[in-house]
Design a protein around this motif. Structure first.
Motif, PDB file in Angstrom:
ATOM      1  N   GLU A  93       1.304 -42.942 -94.046  1.00  0.00           N
ATOM      2  CA  GLU A  93       2.131 -42.271 -93.046  1.00  0.00           C
ATOM      3  C   GLU A  93       3.239 -41.451 -93.701  1.00  0.00           C
ATOM      4  OE1 GLU A  93       3.330 -45.084 -90.023  1.00  0.00           O
ATOM      5  OE2 GLU A  93       1.246 -45.386 -89.399  1.00  0.00           O
ATOM      6  N   THR A  94       3.847 -41.983 -94.743  1.00  0.00           N
ATOM      7  CA  THR A  94       4.936 -41.274 -95.406  1.00  0.00           C
ATOM      8  C   THR A  94       4.432 -40.062 -96.180  1.00  0.00           C
ATOM      9  OG1 THR A  94       6.192 -43.331 -95.559  1.00  0.00           O
ATOM     10  CG2 THR A  94       6.854 -41.544 -97.029  1.00  0.00           C
ATOM     11  N   VAL A  95       3.367 -40.234 -96.938  1.00  0.00           N
ATOM     12  CA  VAL A  95       2.835 -39.118 -97.729  1.00  0.00           C
ATOM     13  C   VAL A  95       2.242 -38.047 -96.812  1.00  0.00           C
ATOM     14  CG1 VAL A  95       1.118 -38.467 -99.477  1.00  0.00           C
ATOM     15  CG2 VAL A  95       2.522 -40.523 -99.797  1.00  0.00           C
ATOM     16  N   THR A  96       1.586 -38.449 -95.738  1.00  0.00           N
ATOM     17  CA  THR A  96       1.022 -37.482 -94.796  1.00  0.00           C
ATOM     18  C   THR A  96       2.125 -36.667 -94.132  1.00  0.00           C
ATOM     19  OG1 THR A  96      -0.952 -38.804 -94.445  1.00  0.00           O
ATOM     20  CG2 THR A  96      -0.385 -37.239 -92.704  1.00  0.00           C
ATOM     21  N   ARG A  97       3.249 -37.309 -93.858  1.00  0.00           N
ATOM     22  CA  ARG A  97       4.391 -36.630 -93.213  1.00  0.00           C
ATOM     23  C   ARG A  97       5.509 -36.369 -94.224  1.00  0.00           C
ATOM     24  NH1 ARG A  97       3.700 -41.090 -88.784  1.00  0.00           N
ATOM     25  NH2 ARG A  97       2.459 -39.988 -87.228  1.00  0.00           N
ATOM     26  N   ILE A  98       5.167 -36.017 -95.431  1.00  0.00           N
ATOM     27  CA  ILE A  98       6.112 -35.920 -96.536  1.00  0.00           C
ATOM     28  C   ILE A  98       7.274 -34.960 -96.267  1.00  0.00           C
ATOM     29  CG2 ILE A  98       4.932 -34.121 -97.894  1.00  0.00           C
ATOM     30  CD1 ILE A  98       5.459 -36.160-100.322  1.00  0.00           C
ATOM     31  N   ALA A  99       7.059 -33.949 -95.450  1.00  0.00           N
ATOM     32  CA  ALA A  99       8.126 -32.987 -95.157  1.00  0.00           C
ATOM     33  C   ALA A  99       9.251 -33.616 -94.342  1.00  0.00           C
ATOM     34  CB  ALA A  99       7.562 -31.785 -94.396  1.00  0.00           C
ATOM     35  N   ASP A 100       8.970 -34.730 -93.660  1.00  0.00           N
ATOM     36  CA  ASP A 100       9.994 -35.367 -92.829  1.00  0.00           C
ATOM     37  C   ASP A 100      11.146 -35.934 -93.641  1.00  0.00           C
ATOM     38  OD1 ASP A 100       8.405 -34.733 -90.680  1.00  0.00           O
ATOM     39  OD2 ASP A 100       7.730 -36.785 -90.309  1.00  0.00           O
ATOM     40  N   ALA A 101      10.828 -36.660 -94.710  1.00  0.00           N
ATOM     41  CA  ALA A 101      11.902 -37.315 -95.478  1.00  0.00           C
ATOM     42  C   ALA A 101      11.516 -37.611 -96.920  1.00  0.00           C
ATOM     43  CB  ALA A 101      12.301 -38.617 -94.777  1.00  0.00           C
ATOM     44  N   GLY A 102      10.469 -36.987 -97.407  1.00  0.00           N
ATOM     45  CA  GLY A 102      10.020 -37.312 -98.754  1.00  0.00           C
ATOM     46  C   GLY A 102       9.474 -38.726 -98.802  1.00  0.00           C
ATOM     47  N   VAL A 103       9.491 -39.321 -99.981  1.00  0.00           N
ATOM     48  CA  VAL A 103       9.093 -40.714-100.148  1.00  0.00           C
ATOM     49  C   VAL A 103      10.330 -41.463-100.635  1.00  0.00           C
ATOM     50  CG1 VAL A 103       7.571 -42.326-101.356  1.00  0.00           C
ATOM     51  CG2 VAL A 103       6.704 -40.082-100.659  1.00  0.00           C
ATOM     52  N   PRO A 104      10.946 -42.243 -99.766  1.00  0.00           N
ATOM     53  CA  PRO A 104      12.181 -42.948-100.133  1.00  0.00           C
ATOM     54  C   PRO A 104      11.992 -43.934-101.291  1.00  0.00           C
ATOM     55  CG  PRO A 104      11.821 -43.027 -97.760  1.00  0.00           C
ATOM     56  CD  PRO A 104      10.570 -42.477 -98.380  1.00  0.00           C
ATOM     57  N   ASP A 105      13.028 -44.118-102.080  1.00  0.00           N
ATOM     58  CA  ASP A 105      12.986 -45.055-103.205  1.00  0.00           C
ATOM     59  C   ASP A 105      12.596 -46.461-102.752  1.00  0.00           C
ATOM     60  OD1 ASP A 105      13.701 -43.107-105.049  1.00  0.00           O
ATOM     61  OD2 ASP A 105      15.842 -43.592-104.942  1.00  0.00           O
ATOM     62  N   GLU A 106      13.095 -46.864-101.591  1.00  0.00           N
ATOM     63  CA  GLU A 106      12.797 -48.211-101.088  1.00  0.00           C
ATOM     64  C   GLU A 106      11.295 -48.387-100.858  1.00  0.00           C
ATOM     65  OE1 GLU A 106      14.957 -46.078 -99.288  1.00  0.00           O
ATOM     66  OE2 GLU A 106      16.686 -46.787-100.438  1.00  0.00           O
ATOM     67  N   LEU A 107      10.655 -47.361-100.325  1.00  0.00           N
ATOM     68  CA  LEU A 107       9.216 -47.448-100.084  1.00  0.00           C
ATOM     69  C   LEU A 107       8.469 -47.487-101.407  1.00  0.00           C
ATOM     70  CD1 LEU A 107       6.887 -47.565 -98.065  1.00  0.00           C
ATOM     71  CD2 LEU A 107       6.826 -45.065 -98.139  1.00  0.00           C
ATOM     72  N   TYR A 108       8.896 -46.689-102.364  1.00  0.00           N
ATOM     73  CA  TYR A 108       8.264 -46.698-103.691  1.00  0.00           C
ATOM     74  C   TYR A 108       8.365 -48.089-104.313  1.00  0.00           C
ATOM     75  CZ  TYR A 108       7.486 -45.802-108.633  1.00  0.00           C
ATOM     76  OH  TYR A 108       7.026 -45.864-109.919  1.00  0.00           O
ATOM     77  N   GLN A 109       9.548 -48.690-104.255  1.00  0.00           N
ATOM     78  CA  GLN A 109       9.733 -50.031-104.820  1.00  0.00           C
ATOM     79  C   GLN A 109       8.884 -51.065-104.083  1.00  0.00           C
ATOM     80  OE1 GLN A 109      11.204 -50.697-107.691  1.00  0.00           O
ATOM     81  NE2 GLN A 109      11.665 -48.511-107.858  1.00  0.00           N
ATOM     82  N   GLU A 110       8.808 -50.946-102.777  1.00  0.00           N
ATOM     83  CA  GLU A 110       7.960 -51.845-101.995  1.00  0.00           C
ATOM     84  C   GLU A 110       6.493 -51.648-102.373  1.00  0.00           C
ATOM     85  OE1 GLU A 110       6.819 -52.902 -97.357  1.00  0.00           O
ATOM     86  OE2 GLU A 110       8.450 -51.489 -97.751  1.00  0.00           O
ATOM     87  N   GLY A 111       6.101 -50.387-102.584  1.00  0.00           N
ATOM     88  CA  GLY A 111       4.731 -50.092-102.986  1.00  0.00           C
ATOM     89  C   GLY A 111       4.353 -50.761-104.293  1.00  0.00           C
ATOM     90  N   LEU A 112       5.312 -50.826-105.223  1.00  0.00           N
ATOM     91  CA  LEU A 112       5.048 -51.448-106.526  1.00  0.00           C
ATOM     92  C   LEU A 112       4.865 -52.959-106.430  1.00  0.00           C
ATOM     93  CD1 LEU A 112       7.475 -49.417-108.803  1.00  0.00           C
ATOM     94  CD2 LEU A 112       4.964 -49.292-108.741  1.00  0.00           C
ATOM     95  N   LYS A 113       5.243 -53.550-105.331  1.00  0.00           N
ATOM     96  CA  LYS A 113       5.014 -54.986-105.134  1.00  0.00           C
ATOM     97  C   LYS A 113       3.560 -55.264-104.762  1.00  0.00           C
ATOM     98  CE  LYS A 113       9.730 -55.834-103.614  1.00  0.00           C
ATOM     99  NZ  LYS A 113      10.584 -56.175-102.462  1.00  0.00           N
ATOM    100  N   HIS A 114       2.856 -54.247-104.272  1.00  0.00           N
ATOM    101  CA  HIS A 114       1.483 -54.424-103.798  1.00  0.00           C
ATOM    102  C   HIS A 114       0.450 -53.637-104.597  1.00  0.00           C
ATOM    103  CE1 HIS A 114       2.920 -56.572-100.256  1.00  0.00           C
ATOM    104  NE2 HIS A 114       3.903 -55.690-100.240  1.00  0.00           N
TER     105      HIS A 114
END
Length: 152
Positions: A93-114
């Motif tokens: 959802e974030t990458v598909t709608r990247i123009a809305d807010a980019g990819v926040p650092d918090e989401l990136y860090q959460e992504g690295l947990k999975h």
């Protein structure tokens, strides 16, 4: 809705490269079931009926349940998805709608947990690939033939 053009016929050489990248995504090592789910979710966001139908059917053919397919659109409220799948949906959802807010650092860090860093790259390319297909299909009105009802 009528198809506008056949993008494979109009730009065959370029489409060979698109198909080649698609094949690389399919062979990247990401779980096939997860790929089905992210393709379906991106296609829902982008309103691509061609891809929603195709990826729902392919996922079902590969063993995905009807119930989970129905609930992809409402994944946040469904208990049927794993934490890894939920993270993949957030990423899609974030990458598909990247123009809305980019990819926040918090989401990136959460992504690295999975996902490993390599898997996040693969996931991002997979999201980009389905977004490419969605944009081609929506722009040029790609449609599946309407299935005929079986005789009773």
């Amino acid at each position: 809705m009528q198809p506008r053009l056949d993008f494979f016929a109009e730009a065959p050489q370029l489409m060979k490269y698109v198909v080649s990248l698609n094949r690389a995504v399919e062979e990247s090592g990401l779980d096939k079931g997860l790929l089905h789910l992210i393709k379906l979710r991106a296609s829902q966001i982008n309103g691509c009926s061609y891809c929603v139908e195709m990826h729902s059917r392919e996922a079902r053919d590969d063993g995905e349940t009807e119930q989970r397919l129905y609930l992809v659109v409402a994944w946040k409220e469904s208990p049927l998805f794993t934490e890894r799948e939920r993270m993949a949906f957030k990423w899609v959802e974030t990458v598909t709608r990247i123009a809305d807010a980019g990819v926040p650092d918090e989401l990136y860090q959460e992504g690295l947990k999975h996902f490993s860093k390599e898997e996040l790259v693969k996931l991002t390319v997979a999201v980009s690939m389905i977004n490419t297909w969605n944009r081609l299909c929506v722009t040029f009105h790609a449609i599946h033939p309407v299935p005929t009802a079986k005789a009773a």
